[in-house]
Design a protein around this motif. Structure first.
Motif, PDB file in Angstrom:
ATOM      1  N   LEU B 188       0.847  -1.194   0.000  1.00  0.00           N
ATOM      2  CA  LEU B 188       0.000   0.000   0.000  1.00  0.00           C
ATOM      3  C   LEU B 188       0.880   1.239   0.000  1.00  0.00           C
ATOM      4  O   LEU B 188       0.591   2.238  -0.643  1.00  0.00           O
ATOM      5  CB  LEU B 188      -0.889   0.031   1.251  1.00  0.00           C
ATOM      6  N   LYS B 189       1.982   1.125   0.722  1.00  0.00           N
ATOM      7  CA  LYS B 189       2.934   2.230   0.816  1.00  0.00           C
ATOM      8  C   LYS B 189       3.431   2.616  -0.576  1.00  0.00           C
ATOM      9  O   LYS B 189       3.480   3.802  -0.922  1.00  0.00           O
ATOM     10  CB  LYS B 189       4.098   1.785   1.699  1.00  0.00           C
ATOM     11  N   ASP B 190       3.798   1.595  -1.392  1.00  0.00           N
ATOM     12  CA  ASP B 190       4.273   1.871  -2.751  1.00  0.00           C
ATOM     13  C   ASP B 190       3.234   2.661  -3.533  1.00  0.00           C
ATOM     14  O   ASP B 190       3.556   3.575  -4.286  1.00  0.00           O
ATOM     15  CB  ASP B 190       4.551   0.562  -3.504  1.00  0.00           C
ATOM     16  N   LEU B 191       1.982   2.258  -3.355  1.00  0.00           N
ATOM     17  CA  LEU B 191       0.896   2.908  -4.084  1.00  0.00           C
ATOM     18  C   LEU B 191       0.760   4.364  -3.666  1.00  0.00           C
ATOM     19  O   LEU B 191       0.574   5.263  -4.490  1.00  0.00           O
ATOM     20  CB  LEU B 191      -0.427   2.210  -3.772  1.00  0.00           C
ATOM     21  N   ILE B 192       0.837   4.577  -2.343  1.00  0.00           N
ATOM     22  CA  ILE B 192       0.633   5.938  -1.831  1.00  0.00           C
ATOM     23  C   ILE B 192       1.774   6.844  -2.252  1.00  0.00           C
ATOM     24  O   ILE B 192       1.580   8.028  -2.535  1.00  0.00           O
ATOM     25  CB  ILE B 192       0.509   5.891  -0.288  1.00  0.00           C
ATOM     26  N   VAL B 193       2.977   6.260  -2.306  1.00  0.00           N
ATOM     27  CA  VAL B 193       4.146   7.058  -2.655  1.00  0.00           C
ATOM     28  C   VAL B 193       4.216   7.332  -4.168  1.00  0.00           C
ATOM     29  O   VAL B 193       4.795   8.328  -4.602  1.00  0.00           O
ATOM     30  CB  VAL B 193       5.426   6.343  -2.138  1.00  0.00           C
ATOM     31  N   ALA B 194       3.577   6.458  -4.980  1.00  0.00           N
ATOM     32  CA  ALA B 194       3.687   6.594  -6.444  1.00  0.00           C
ATOM     33  C   ALA B 194       2.843   7.740  -6.992  1.00  0.00           C
ATOM     34  O   ALA B 194       1.954   8.250  -6.310  1.00  0.00           O
ATOM     35  CB  ALA B 194       3.263   5.286  -7.102  1.00  0.00           C
ATOM     36  N   LYS B 195       3.155   8.117  -8.233  1.00  0.00           N
ATOM     37  CA  LYS B 195       2.347   9.160  -8.895  1.00  0.00           C
ATOM     38  C   LYS B 195       1.076   8.522  -9.442  1.00  0.00           C
ATOM     39  O   LYS B 195       1.083   7.399  -9.928  1.00  0.00           O
ATOM     40  CB  LYS B 195       3.141   9.784 -10.024  1.00  0.00           C
ATOM     41  N   SER B 196      -0.009   9.291  -9.429  1.00  0.00           N
ATOM     42  CA  SER B 196      -1.309   8.659  -9.694  1.00  0.00           C
ATOM     43  C   SER B 196      -1.474   8.195 -11.134  1.00  0.00           C
ATOM     44  O   SER B 196      -2.259   7.301 -11.404  1.00  0.00           O
ATOM     45  CB  SER B 196      -2.450   9.592  -9.289  1.00  0.00           C
ATOM     46  N   GLU B 197      -0.711   8.772 -12.085  1.00  0.00           N
ATOM     47  CA  GLU B 197      -0.901   8.338 -13.468  1.00  0.00           C
ATOM     48  C   GLU B 197       0.007   7.161 -13.853  1.00  0.00           C
ATOM     49  O   GLU B 197      -0.094   6.636 -14.956  1.00  0.00           O
ATOM     50  CB  GLU B 197      -0.700   9.525 -14.429  1.00  0.00           C
ATOM     51  N   GLN B 198       0.900   6.753 -12.942  1.00  0.00           N
ATOM     52  CA  GLN B 198       1.793   5.628 -13.271  1.00  0.00           C
ATOM     53  C   GLN B 198       1.003   4.338 -13.449  1.00  0.00           C
ATOM     54  O   GLN B 198      -0.028   4.123 -12.811  1.00  0.00           O
ATOM     55  CB  GLN B 198       2.837   5.441 -12.161  1.00  0.00           C
ATOM     56  N   LYS B 199       1.549   3.444 -14.308  1.00  0.00           N
ATOM     57  CA  LYS B 199       0.935   2.126 -14.507  1.00  0.00           C
ATOM     58  C   LYS B 199       1.472   1.158 -13.445  1.00  0.00           C
ATOM     59  O   LYS B 199       2.636   1.241 -13.031  1.00  0.00           O
ATOM     60  CB  LYS B 199       1.304   1.591 -15.887  1.00  0.00           C
ATOM     61  N   ILE B 200       0.628   0.228 -13.011  1.00  0.00           N
ATOM     62  CA  ILE B 200       1.048  -0.769 -12.023  1.00  0.00           C
ATOM     63  C   ILE B 200       2.258  -1.545 -12.522  1.00  0.00           C
ATOM     64  O   ILE B 200       3.202  -1.819 -11.776  1.00  0.00           O
ATOM     65  CB  ILE B 200      -0.123  -1.736 -11.728  1.00  0.00           C
ATOM     66  N   ALA B 201       2.251  -1.883 -13.820  1.00  0.00           N
ATOM     67  CA  ALA B 201       3.365  -2.640 -14.385  1.00  0.00           C
ATOM     68  C   ALA B 201       4.703  -1.936 -14.159  1.00  0.00           C
ATOM     69  O   ALA B 201       5.731  -2.587 -13.991  1.00  0.00           O
ATOM     70  CB  ALA B 201       3.140  -2.877 -15.875  1.00  0.00           C
ATOM     71  N   GLU B 202       4.679  -0.591 -14.092  1.00  0.00           N
ATOM     72  CA  GLU B 202       5.934   0.150 -13.905  1.00  0.00           C
ATOM     73  C   GLU B 202       6.434   0.092 -12.466  1.00  0.00           C
ATOM     74  O   GLU B 202       7.637   0.104 -12.226  1.00  0.00           O
ATOM     75  CB  GLU B 202       5.725   1.629 -14.248  1.00  0.00           C
TER      76      GLU B 202
END
Lengths: 449, 449
Positions: B188-202
Motif C-alpha cells: 500500500l505504501k508503494d501505491l501511496i508514494v507513487a504518482k497517480s498516473e503511473q501504470k502498475i506494471a511500472e
C-alpha cells in the motif's frame, strides 16, 4: 521459487572468491534473497565470508548479518572495523541494529556507536541498548508511523509519505496527542477509505492494544498471538509512545522459546546447534548426564541397603529398571503438561485441585498397568505374594511420581524459576531414586522381610 | 490493558445469564476483545455459553467461535442449527470459515454450506474444503487484494477501496496479468508514494515469494519465518493466484508444532490440554507408559538371564538403574538435537558424518563420567576389577545410546515418519533394554564369569 543450498552452489561461490571474480559473484548473489545468501555464508570459510561481506553493498550485507548464525556473525564482526560495522548498522532498523551491537564486546560497542553518522539513529540505538533484552523495550524498534489527532486525512497522507520511507512495513498508524501519548490507531486502509478533509480524531480507533516497555517478551508474545496482532505499540508509565514490536520478532521469540523448552526437557542446557563443536555440545550435555550419574549412584546405595533381602527375593531386584522407568516416564508426562499449561497461561485454580486430579489420573494409569504386571509376574513366576508386592509398589510409585511431576514445575514457577527445567533429567533422576526407595520399602512391608 | 479472567467476572456473567439480564450482559461483554470473551465462555457451563452465543451479534460471535477451545466449540456448535452456524460463517474470512465447517460431522457440513446465502462465499468455502488441511490450500484464505498490471495507480486506489473493505488486513497487493497469473506485488505504501498516473506494471516489484497450493504447512511456515513474510500468496501449477496465507495462521502452526513435538518427547500422544478429562489424558499417556512397562519386563528377563552371576557379583545388579538412566538420557539428548535440526532444516551432509561426530561426543562424555564412576566404585567397594568392568560398560553403553539416538530420528525422517516420536519413551525404553544387555555382557566378559 524454493532456494536450494547445494554443494555445487557453494563450490561455485568459493571458486569465484578464489579468483576474486567480483563481477560474477555480484551477478550470482544478486539473484538471491539476503536470507539465502546468509545460508551460503554460514557454509563458507571465515575468510571467504568476510570477503563477500566487504564486497556486497551494505544495504544487502546489513540484512545478511541479521540472518547469519550467531557463531558466524560473531566471527565475521571480529574481522570488520568499528567503522565498517557502523556502516552496516546505519542500514538497519533500530531493533536489528541493537541486536547486532549488543552481541559485540562491551568496549567495541561504544566504538561502533560513535562511528554512526546519523545523530538520530545513534541516539535511538543508545536508548534501546539500555533496555533489558528480555523486555518489550529490548525487542521494539523506534521506526513507526505516528500522526497527531489534530491532523486531517489529506495532511496525514502527505506526511506519511515522508515517514513511511523509513519504515519497512506499515502495520498500523499510531495516533498521539500533543503530549505524544498514544490515544488510538488507524490502518492505512482506514486512511485511504476516509474523506480527505476529515480529522484524524474523528476516524481513529480508540481500542488500541499496547504493552509496557518493561513487559516480559514472553508476555508480549502471548498478547500478540492471542489477539492476532501483527504489530503492537510500546509505551512507558505516562502512556508516551516509545516504539513498536512487529510479529516477525515474535515469531523468532516463540521459536527460541520452544527450542529452549524442548532442549531443557531433553537434558540439554545452553542453546546448541547440530553444527556446534563437540566441546560446546559436551558443555551443554554433560551437566545433566552427571546429574543422572549421581542419581544412579543414589539408586545403588539404596539397593545396597536392601541387600539382606537379596538372597530370598532376588527377583525384586530384576524389576528395579521397570520401576525406575515408570517413575521417570510418569513424572515427565505430568510435568510436561503443567509446563505447557503455564506457557499458555492455562493454569488456573488451586494447586490442590491440580494435585488431586493428577493423583486420580496416575492412580487410574497405575492400576491398569499394575494389573498387567501382576498377571505377568504371577504367571511367569508363580508366586502370588511377590506379584502383589511388585504391583502394589508400582501403583504407589506412579502416583508419587505423578504428584512430584505436577508439584515441582508449579513450585518452580511460583519461585520465578523457569519450570521447563523440571521436565528433563531433573524429574527423571529424582523420580528414579524415590521410586526405587518406595518400591523396596513397600515390597519389604508386604513380603514381611 | 491486560485482560484478567477472574472468578468474580465469571460469576457476574453467570448471574446476568441466570437473570436473563441481556442489557447488562451486552454492556459488560462489549468492553472485551472477542478473544477475551472466548476465554470467559470456555469457563462457563455449556448452556450459559450457548445463551451468550445466541445473544451477541454474529459479527462478534463468529470471531469468538474461532477462539474457543476446540472441545467447547464442538459442544456449542452441536447446540446451534445449521442456519445459525451458516450465519456465523458468513461473517468470517474464508480460511476461518473452513476451519469451523471442517470440524463439523460430515453430514452437517453440507447442511451448513447450503444455508450460506452469499453465493461467492459459499463457492470459495467449497473450494477450500477440498484441500488437505496440512497443505497451503488448507490454510489459505480467498480474501486478498489483487490488481491487474494494466491499471493505473489512481484507478488502482479507487478499486482497492472496494476490495479492501472485505480484507481484514492488507499486507500486500498482488499483481496479476490477464490470465490471473501472479507476476508481482506492491505494498500500500508503494501505491501511496507513487504518482497517480503511473501504470502498475511500472511500479510493481517482480520478486514475489509464493508457495504452491499443495505445499506442506510446515514448509510454508519455514519459508515465511525465514524471509520474515507477513503474508504469502498461494498459486497452482499454472501460477494462477488462488489465495493467501497470513502470518497469524503461521504463528498458530508453529505453536501447535512445537507443542506436539514437546508432548511427543514427554510421552504424550494426541493433543491434550491441562483441562481435558482424566479419561482423555489417560488415553494420551497410557500407551507410552505401557511401552515403558514392556521395556521394564524386557529388562527383567535380561537380568534373570544373568542370574547365575548373581551370588558372586550382586553389586553389578545395583548399578542397573544407573546404566539404564544414562542410556536413556544420552539417547534423548542426541535424538532431540537431531529432531530439532531436522525441524529447522539444518541437517546437511552425510548420515555417517553425523554418526561419527555423535560417537566422538558420546565417547568424550562417557569417558569423563566413567572416570568418576570408576573412582566411586573403587573407593567405595575396593575392588578394582569390578570398577573397571562397570566403567568400561558405561562408556560402551553411552556410545551405543548416542548412536541410536542419532540414527533413529534420521531413519524415521527418511521413511517419512515424524522423527519427534523418537525423542520420547521410544528411545528411552529401547536404550534401557539395550544398555542393560550390553552392560551385563561386557561386565561378564571383563570379570570372566
Amino acid at each position: 521459487m524454493q532456494f536450494q543450498l547445494t554443494n555445487e552452489l557453494i563450490e561455485k561461490v568459493e571458486l569465484f572468491v578464489n579468483e576474486q571474480n567480483d563481477k560474477e559473484l555480484k551477478k550470482l548473489l544478486n539473484e538471491f534473497h539476503y536470507a539465502d545468501i546468509a545460508e551460503i555464508l554460514d557454509e563458507l570459510d571465515l575468510d571467504d565470508a568476510v570477503y563477500l561481506i566487504k564486497l556486497l553493498d551494505s544495504e544487502t550485507t546489513s540484512d545478511i548479518l541479521t540472518e547469519l548464525d550467531e557463531d558466524t556473525r560473531e566471527k565475521v564482526l571480529q574481522n570488520l572495523s568499528a567503522k565498517e560495522i557502523a556502516e552496516e548498522v546505519e542500514e538497519l532498523d533500530t531493533d536489528d541494529a541493537v541486536d547486532i551491537i549488543a552481541e559485540l564486546p562491551q568496549d567495541r560497542q561504544q566504538a561502533v556507536i560513535n562511528q554512526i553518522e546519523d545523530q538520530e539513529h545513534r541516539d535511538e540505538i543508545q536508548e534501546l541498548l539500555a533496555y533489558d533484552e528480555d523486555s518489550a523495550g529490548g525487542l521494539m524498534a523506534k521506526e513507526l508511523v505516528k500522526v497527531y489527532e489534530t491532523w486531517t486525512v489529506a495532511g496525514c497522507l502527505r506526511r506519511i509519505r515522508g515517514q513511511a520511507k523509513d519504515v519497512t512495513r506499515v502495520h498500523s498508524i499510531y495516533v498521539v496527542n500533543k503530549q505524544e501519548q498514544l490515544i488510538g490507531r488507524l490502518s492505512l486502509k482506514d486512511l485511504i477509505v476516509a474523506k480527505s478533509e476529515q480529522k484524524i480524531a474523528e476516524i481513529k480507533k480508540d481500542n488500541v492494544d499496547w504493552v509496557h516497555v518493561n513487559d516480559d517478551v514472553e508476555d508480549v508474545a502471548r498478547v500478540m498471538a492471542k489477539y492476532d496482532l501483527e504489530a503492537i505499540p510500546v509505551v512507558d508509565d505516562s502512556q508516551t509512545l516509545l516504539g513498536r514490536i512487529t510479529i516477525d520478532d515474535i515469531v523468532d521469540v516463540l521459536k527460541e522459546e520452544a527450542d529452549k523448552d524442548y532442549q531443557l526437557a531433553a537434558g540439554i542446557t545452553q542453546d546448541v546447534d547440530l553444527d556446534d563443536s563437540i566441546l560446546e555440545l559436551t558443555k551443554a550435555r554433560l551437566p545433566w548426564l552427571f546429574l543422572g550419574l549421581l542419581g544412579g549412584i543414589g539408586a545403588f546405595i539404596i539397593m545396597e541397603g536392601f541387600q539382606e533381602a537379596f538372597n530370598k527375593y532376588a527377583v525384586l531386584f530384576f524389576f528395579t529398571p521397570l520401576i525406575a522407568a515408570m517413575a521417570g516416564n510418569v513424572g515427565v508426562q505430568s510435568s510436561a503438561i503443567i509446563v505447557q499449561g503455564l506457557a499458555n497461561d492455562d493454569v488456573k485454580g488451586s494447586v490442590n485441585g491440580r494435585l488431586i486430579k493428577e493423583m486420580l489420573l496416575a492412580a487410574l494409569n497405575g492400576v491398569i498397568l499394575a494389573v498387567f504386571l501382576f498377571l505377568f509376574v504371577w504367571i511367569y513366576n508363580g508366586e502370588m505374594l511377590k506379584a502383589v508386592a511388585i504391583s502394589v509398589s508400582l501403583v504407589a510409585v506412579i502416583i508419587i511420581a505423578g504428584l512430584i511431576g505436577t508439584f515441582v514445575p508449579l513450585f518452580l514457577d511460583k519461585k520465578g524459576i523457569d519450570p521447563a527445567i523440571a521436565t528433563g533429567p531433573f524429574i527423571t533422576t529424582s523420580n528414579d531414586i524415590l521410586g526405587i526407595l518406595l518400591y523396596f520399602w513397600i515390597a519389604k512391608l508386604i513380603l514381611g522381610i
